[in-house]
Each structure stands twice: as C-alpha cells, then as structure tokens.
Design an enzyme around this catalytic site. Sequence first.
Site, PDB file in Angstrom:
ATOM      1  N   TYR A  60      34.383 -19.052  -5.733  1.00  0.00           N
ATOM      2  CA  TYR A  60      33.517 -19.963  -6.491  1.00  0.00           C
ATOM      3  C   TYR A  60      34.231 -21.258  -6.884  1.00  0.00           C
ATOM      4  O   TYR A  60      35.434 -21.353  -6.773  1.00  0.00           O
ATOM      5  CB  TYR A  60      32.815 -19.277  -7.660  1.00  0.00           C
ATOM      6  CG  TYR A  60      33.567 -18.712  -8.837  1.00  0.00           C
ATOM      7  CD1 TYR A  60      34.860 -19.043  -9.153  1.00  0.00           C
ATOM      8  CD2 TYR A  60      32.900 -17.816  -9.693  1.00  0.00           C
ATOM      9  CE1 TYR A  60      35.481 -18.517 -10.287  1.00  0.00           C
ATOM     10  CE2 TYR A  60      33.508 -17.281 -10.814  1.00  0.00           C
ATOM     11  CZ  TYR A  60      34.800 -17.643 -11.103  1.00  0.00           C
ATOM     12  OH  TYR A  60      35.396 -17.124 -12.218  1.00  0.00           O
ATOM     13  N   GLU A  61      33.445 -22.227  -7.240  1.00  0.00           N
ATOM     14  CA  GLU A  61      33.970 -23.579  -7.545  1.00  0.00           C
ATOM     15  C   GLU A  61      34.691 -24.175  -6.333  1.00  0.00           C
ATOM     16  O   GLU A  61      35.665 -24.917  -6.463  1.00  0.00           O
ATOM     17  CB  GLU A  61      34.880 -23.503  -8.774  1.00  0.00           C
ATOM     18  CG  GLU A  61      35.142 -24.816  -9.496  1.00  0.00           C
ATOM     19  CD  GLU A  61      33.871 -25.543  -9.893  1.00  0.00           C
ATOM     20  OE1 GLU A  61      32.964 -24.897 -10.456  1.00  0.00           O
ATOM     21  OE2 GLU A  61      33.772 -26.758  -9.629  1.00  0.00           O
ATOM     22  N   GLY A  62      34.179 -23.854  -5.138  1.00  0.00           N
ATOM     23  CA  GLY A  62      34.786 -24.340  -3.887  1.00  0.00           C
ATOM     24  C   GLY A  62      35.770 -23.340  -3.335  1.00  0.00           C
ATOM     25  O   GLY A  62      36.782 -23.067  -3.967  1.00  0.00           O
TER      26      GLY A  62
END
Lengths: 589, 589
Positions: free
Chosen positions: A431-433
């Site tokens: 998550y978050e890239g």
Amino acid sequence: MSYLHPYQDVDFVLRKVVDFDALCAAAGHDEINADLAATILSEAGRLGSEVLAPLNRVGDREGAKMGAQGVEESPGFKDAYRQFADAGWLSLTVAEDFGGQDLPNCLGTAVNEIWHSANMAFALCPMLSQGAMEAIGHHADDALKALYLPKLATGEWTGTMNITEADAGSDLAAIKTKAKPAGDHYLITGQKLYITWGDHGMTDNIVHLVLARLPDAPPGVKGISLFIVPKFLLDAKGEPGERNAVNCLSLEHKLGIHASPTCLMDFTDAVGFLVGEPNNGLAYMFTMMNHARQSVGLQGLAISERAYQEALQYAKDRLQGTRRDGSRIPIIEFPDVRRMLMTMKSCIEAMRVLALVAAAEADRALYATDPAVAARHFARLELYTPIVKGWLTELAQELTSLGIQIDGGMGYVEEAGAAQHYRDARILPIYEGTTGIQALDFVGRKMLANHGETLLALLTEMEQTAAELRSTPYRYGSVVKAFEAAVAAGTRARQSLLDGAAADRHLAGSASVNFLMLFGYLCGGWLMVKSAQQAQTMLDAGEGDPQLLTAKLTTTRFFCEHLLPRTGACLASVLAGSESTMALTVEQL
Amino acid sequence: MSYLHPYQDVDFVLRKVVDFDALCAAAGHDEINADLAATILSEAGRLGSEVLAPLNRVGDREGAKMGAQGVEESPGFKDAYRQFADAGWLSLTVAEDFGGQDLPNCLGTAVNEIWHSANMAFALCPMLSQGAMEAIGHHADDALKALYLPKLATGEWTGTMNITEADAGSDLAAIKTKAKPAGDHYLITGQKLYITWGDHGMTDNIVHLVLARLPDAPPGVKGISLFIVPKFLLDAKGEPGERNAVNCLSLEHKLGIHASPTCLMDFTDAVGFLVGEPNNGLAYMFTMMNHARQSVGLQGLAISERAYQEALQYAKDRLQGTRRDGSRIPIIEFPDVRRMLMTMKSCIEAMRVLALVAAAEADRALYATDPAVAARHFARLELYTPIVKGWLTELAQELTSLGIQIDGGMGYVEEAGAAQHYRDARILPIYEGTTGIQALDFVGRKMLANHGETLLALLTEMEQTAAELRSTPYRYGSVVKAFEAAVAAGTRARQSLLDGAAADRHLAGSASVNFLMLFGYLCGGWLMVKSAQQAQTMLDAGEGDPQLLTAKLTTTRFFCEHLLPRTGACLASVLAGSESTMALTVEQL
C-alpha cells in the site's frame, strides 16, 4: 507479547545523528530540545505499552466487522482511541493556528514508531488523519481549514484517503469517480477500494479526502481533483448534522491488520467540497506523498522492532539442549539464533536511523531560511522517501519472518504472536505505492530526471565518511572495507543506469528494485557507520553508557559485515541489464 | 486458482538431467522408462487438478477441527482421500512384496510435487504415511510388516510420526515419553506435540510411530526406542478392533495449512509394539530423514509452483496503464513484474532440477551393484538432503511473497489465494528440522565430519562443468562468468570453514545458514547450467520444442545473472566469522 519503547536507541539517534537540538535551535524553537523529546517519547511509550499494545492480539482475533450501522471496530478500540486523542497525540506536529503543538516532523516520526509497534492496525487510523490534515492544511482554503482542521487535530474526527478504484491502483490516470458542480459544493459519485479506516464508530465524524473528476476535466492524471467529503455534513455551527451519501459497502478479508477496516466505499451524489484548484489533485497528492510513504516505511521499522522484542524474549526463555552439568541451555546462546537476532537488531537500528534522518530532512527543508539550503534538504527528502518506503518495508518481511523462525514450531502457532506481525507486515510493500512503484520513482523522478545529481551529492557525503574512517584509527577494518565496497557498488550502479537507460528502454524498470535495495542497504550502512563514529567519540571521551555505545559499534560491524555485502548482489543484477528479464514471450512464461 | 502440472519441465529434467531411462535400465527395471513416467505423471496431474486443487481453499477456510469423536477433517477431504488411495498413489514406491509398485524414488518425488502443489495440507497425510511405511519397511520385523505395511500401502490406513514433545523440539535427547514392557507389547505414556494428521476420520485406522524411552534406557539420544501404536488395536484377523489409549487432546491454531490437523497427542498406557532393536530409535529416524527432509524441500518447490501459476495468471489478466492507442496494458508487460515472474520461474526450475537429481541419488545408491558406487551416491544424497530441505524451503518464502507482490493490493486479500500459499509455505523452514538444524547438519555431519571430501567431489564436478562451458562456444558469457564466480565462492567458503572451525567454536554455527544458502544457489545454478547444456545440444540437433528449449536457456541465464550473485553475499558472511555475531551480551541484545 508486551512492548517497551526502545527509548535509548531513539534518544541516541535524535541527539547524535539527527542533531535534534541544533535542528530546533536553527528553527527558533528554543523551547524544544532532546530532553523535551525524551519526556514526550516516554509519555507516548507508556500509552503504547499500557493501552495500545494489549489490544494488538484482540484486534487480530476480533477484527473490524460490518454491522447494521456501518463498520464496528474491534473491542476496546473506541476507548483506546479516546485516550489517545484526549492526550493530544493527533496534534503533535499540527500548526499552532489549528490547535496543534507544531513540533518537528522527526519527533513526530519517533513518536509514531511507538504507535505502529504497539498496534499497527490501530495506528493506521491516526496516520490517515495526519495525511488528511496535511492535505487540508497545505491546499484547502481558509474556510475549509477552519471547519475541519481543529477537529482532526483534537482527534474528535478522523480522516481518510480515497484514491484507489477497481481499475485504478498504481495507475491513477484511470480514476473514474465523478464530481458534479452543485452550487457551492459538488456531488461525488463512484466507488473507492481499499480505503483504510473508511468507516468506524469511534468518532462523531469522518473526513474523507476523495480524488474525482470534474465534468470538463482533461483525461489522465491532469484531470483529477481533490475533495473533502464528510461522513456527516456540518451544520451552521460546524457540528456533524445530516448523514452524507457515503457508505462502506463491504470490508476486505485480509491476511493481516484485521483491526484496520479496509473498506469498499460508495459515493452516490455525496456532497463534497473542492480542495484547492480544480484538476490539481494529483499534485496535492504528491505533496503529501513524502510524509505518507515515510510513514509506511516507519511501520516497517516499528513492526520489526515489535517482532524483535517478541523473538528476543522467546530466545531467552526457550530451553533446548543440556550442558554437561545437567543444566539446560536457552537458545539465545546458539550461534545461529544469535545470527538471526543480530540480523534483526542491526537492521532495525539501520532502519531507525534512516527513518529519523529522512524525517529530519523535512524539518530542515521547512526551517531553512536560505532557499538554496531548503532546496537541498527537500531534494534529499525526496531522494530518501522511496528508499524509506521501499527498503524498510521489504526488510520488514525478512525480519518478521526471522521472528517466526526464532520461535521454531511455536512461531507457526497464532497464539505466540510472531505470526501476526508477519501477516500484518505483508501489506507494507504494497500500500501507499508498491515497492515497484517506489523503485520507479527512485530511478526515474529522483535519479534519471536530474541526471543523478542528488544521488551524486549523497554518494559524495558517503565518500567523505569513508575518508574519515580511513584517516582515523577506526576499530574495525572490516567495517571500512565493507562500507567502501558498498559505496563503490552504489557509484557503479548509478553510473550504469545513467549510461544505459537511454539505449535500453526496459533497463530502468527491470533494474529499479535492485537499484533501490542497493541504496537502502547503503544508506542504512552509512548512517550506522556515522552512528558508530559518534559512539566511538563518546567512548573516547568517557561519555554515555559504555554498554550501549559498544553495542552500537557491534551492531554497526555486524550490519557492515553481513548485510552490506548484499549490495554486491544488487549491483550484479543491475549490471546484468534487462535482456534475460524481458526475453521470454508471454507464452514461454 | 486452478493448477496444472508443469509436465514439460518435469519431463525434460527426468529425461535429460536425471537420465531416467538409464537409471531404470541399470536397475533392471526394463519396463519402466520416461514414457511410462509421463503417463503416470499425467494421471497424477489430472487427479491433482480436478480433485485436490479445488479443495485447497476449502481446507484453508474450513480447517480440520476437534469434534466429539476426535478430529474432523475439512469438507470434501474424506472423499478426495478415498479417490487418491483407490487409485493406488500410496503404493507407488512401496516394495512389491507389500503390494507396492516399486517405482523409482525420483519418479515418486516428481509425482509428489503434484500433490503438494494441488493441496499441501492434504498431501501431508500421504507424505506421513510414506514416512511410516519407510520406517516399518526398513526396521520392523516381518510380523509387524505383514500386519501394517499392506494397509498403509493401499491407503486404507494412514501413518504418523510422533517425535516432538513440549521440551524436546530440535533437542530429541530430552524426550520423556515412557514405554513399559507388558508381555509381547509395551504400554506407552506421554504427550507428543505438533503431530501432523495425528487424528482424522478418513480411514479405519491410524498407525502412529512413536519415539519413547524404555525403563532401563540410557539417558539422551541413545535411549530412545521406536514403537508402532495403532489407533485401533488389530484383532486376530488383523482388522481394527478395540480402541487404543491414544487421543488427540487439541489442535494448534496455525498460520497456515489449516486443513492439516496439528495434534497434541496423548498416550496413556497405549499399547505399542517395538520396531527393531531397543534404544535404536534415533538411528531409525535418521534412515528416514533423507526422504522426509527431501519431501519437505519438495513442498517448497511445489507451493512456489502453485504461487507462480496464480501470479502468472493475475499478471496476464490485470490491466494497469493505457497505451497511446487507448488500449490498456496487462501488467505482465511491465519490466518489474517480469523481474518478479522470472525470479519465480527460474528459481522454481532450479529447485525442481535439484529436487529430482537429489531424489535420483537415492535410487542410484539403492540400485548400484558396486558398493563403492553405492557409497558415493549415498554420500551425495546425504549432502543434498539439507540443501534440498533448507534452500528450497527458504526460497519458497521469497517466491510465495513475490506471488503476493505481483497481485498488489489483491494479494493481501485472502480470497485471491496468494496469501494462503504464503501462509502455508511458512511452516516449511520449521518442521522436519529448522533451517538452522539443516545448516548444522550440512556443515557438521556432511562437511566437517569428512573433512569436506564429499563437498569437494561435488565442487570438482562443478569445475568440470565450468571447464565444459569455457571450451565450447556457449551462448551467454554472463552465465559462464557468474557460474565460475559462484563455484569459486563455494570453494573459498568450504576452505574457510575447514581452516577456521577448529579454532573458533562458534564459526560453524554462526556461518552455517549462509554456508547452506550459498550451496543452495550454487547447486541450483549448476544444475540449471547442465539443463541449459542439454537444451543447447537439442537445439543444435534440431530436436525438441524450440520454444521450451530457448526458454530454458533464458531461465538459466536469468538465474545465473540475478540469483547466483547472492553467493557472494553469503560468502562474505561466512568469511566475516563469528565475532560480531556473538559479541553482545544477552543484556545488550
């Protein structure tokens, strides 16, 4: 399965590597110093140990669930959240104008490590609120700020980020959620996926930040706007009133972080308010990205620390084998168990010093009066961000796995706790890239885009450190040798990408993760070496606790001897180029 | 989430690297050859795909549970087991005297890969039966063999291994379970932990093999005896009659393999029958160890293959990003996704060729008429065993994790299936001897104990392969270079342990896992290179499927370029010695 904040290492890093007092003094924060930081960290550590950590297993076993009125959080979480908010922890780094304490980001980061170690699923909620506050604080107009920031800062309300859609994950250009103008507001319609803490009953309101497209928006990422969509619309007094048309439809059934509700959110003509300018949403996301991504990296550190504490305790308690005198042997005496513990401990220290040094670059960029100095620190912050996110979260996989391995068969049994850390940690490189996205950001925007200049500046500082090691009688030759070899590997990797990326369009993409990991180990090793230099200076001066300081020399040595050589394997991968990676047809795979 | 047996790669390895036809011919098995093997594998593949694989998720969601009458297996498992047993799969490698088909071990291994890929939790049950048959077949007297082997071979009954106790995990010397003589049998009393498939309702009987101590037994590992303890005592006709005093008290709540009941077994004056000689139980365990440990290594291969198939499908289906013509791009085209897929594919092929070559060494040791040849193959088998167990299971952690990573956010959602493989795989480096135990076995019994002679023989063969590469116009210089460097690393690591282990008592223990992993990558790389040599020869001769053969050249090249350099990092760790690993006091950790 208790948790204690490792305050001594944090204190050492803040004082000796971050140089916290000088940082605060330069910003005119005369009243803030490392002693105050220690007091704040001690207070946070107490809340983490006593309130949040005991709920970590509970939240895993009895995760958030859908109820008739929306999402119901895990038992005990509402009360814990109230204690957390009442103590003012949400407002630590918020500007004073909005009720915040305006403390440096690096101190906020040190504090946040505690929440994530104690209870990562819980800590995601304030982490998202911090992100929302940052977005609103930087980009919303004064009216929206006045309405939403103070309540987020007190923790009376929480915030969320609504970005991903079913067909728009890493690819934000594909976002389809619509925003229709309707007088002073907009009507938002669409569905958002994987929304962390998208709903719960802990607070009176939830402030959703939502990416959506205006009717006349250009296609792709240049047509995305950012909106505030509150769960309850505010009445004339700014208090939650009418229910807005935003709902959690379902929760994901996840591998870990069960207490953190991951929501499928539905917006059906939900009332929203535009943040900043139309079609500028992606740029606003980017300004939040350094903080958000470093926060996820920090989670990698924090969960590794928690896993280490559990494994260390197990290794002390577990007896296997018998001495000649009949007494039994704790497994902590076995060299291979030591290898695992030292891998965990030395990596955790490297992760921590990198996380805090990177966080301090945000402060230095903000506090600098000279624009050139500010720009230099901002460039360094930008360079560190994908490393902190990518390397710390990938390393957390290995370290939480070692936590299980040290426990042996018990590690595979859920009640022991090690398995939860392993499951919880697995979201971090996603998550978050994803790590792949971080690596592309690192190689592309942070390296190739400036012809490797910011990376060269970093490597030059590392060369200086290597020169210092060579010119002073440093205790461990193996450290000097390993560090020099790693710096050389980084230098060569950089040059090879600069030389080769133009001719081979697949090179940057195929080499990027190895390139990122190389610099992760290298940055970690560098900052460990700098830590050891400080420790040695203190030892020579008869300052500090010699047990701690000699331990730092040893963990640095272990990291350089056993972890830094991985840079060689990363370099070999980078140098191999993209040919064998890309050669097979899809049918041959 | 379907599964298809990768028969082409298995067929290639059996024919071209194992040289299956020659192996069978040398043993006088004229009727057995690679064509027959292909038929058998195809039949097994069908059962795996159609019957076992569809139950894999079911077993994860609805794991085995305690019922009033003992353990209740997952839905559908009883019927699947009946199909499995009825088709004769339990008897594949069992001697003809006991109703078996007496097929080579390496073919049995190739078949077992299918069961573990399709449904690892299920496949543990027949795997344990195979272990029990081996123990009884090698060591029990004829009467016990006649009573128990045929029913195990048909699969009418299943077998278990009862070794571990609460205070005796890796340390078997601490076993406390007692066996009291009582006429023609013994009364067994004690509790055994982590007993896989210790109870279930799929068969009429369960044959427990139990390690216990006789009253007059010497202390430590030389006082352990092996007993057969059936769940139901046999009546005069050899049919299950009276219930024996052996019971499952509870099941472990585990991270994965939920459908495999992990039992706490209680024996209270349970009737048992001595296998072989008193106090010789540990030796009997050791004779089973090569097979048991290689079986667990095989699970590492099998679950990685399953994870790969899932990730490959996802990468083909998932669209992210848009081409200029507006069409969307499947993520399989992205270089970093390719890197992950190629890492999985090339490692899986290396794991498979090593697993099958190692399994064939057991056949060659058995079939050899010259005792010196048999001894040489047995030594090689012994050398490979900890590598197969240690390296394949550790690699399975990385590969199943990549399976999640390729899926992105979806990988963290349980319904997608990748998470189950990751959870299931995590037991593999723990049970049947942790990686640390494998590494000590490798460095100690398999290396230092014979002054590194067996390892030298292996390295010499590798040198010959390197010489062949140099002397023939091989396509990829990078392969030659990487392989030579890895062989040199292995040679140097071996010498450094031989030179240093006596002077530094912690060296072997602290370096052992890195030493083992080094040789894992090296053996995998060597056998990939040998595979590529065969593929190149076939291509030059215009034989075989060029798509498959050129793919083998590419996966070999990828493995050598991207995985073999890890040997350098392992070597650096070995050379660093034990000092920094052992330097901290327990308080400093």
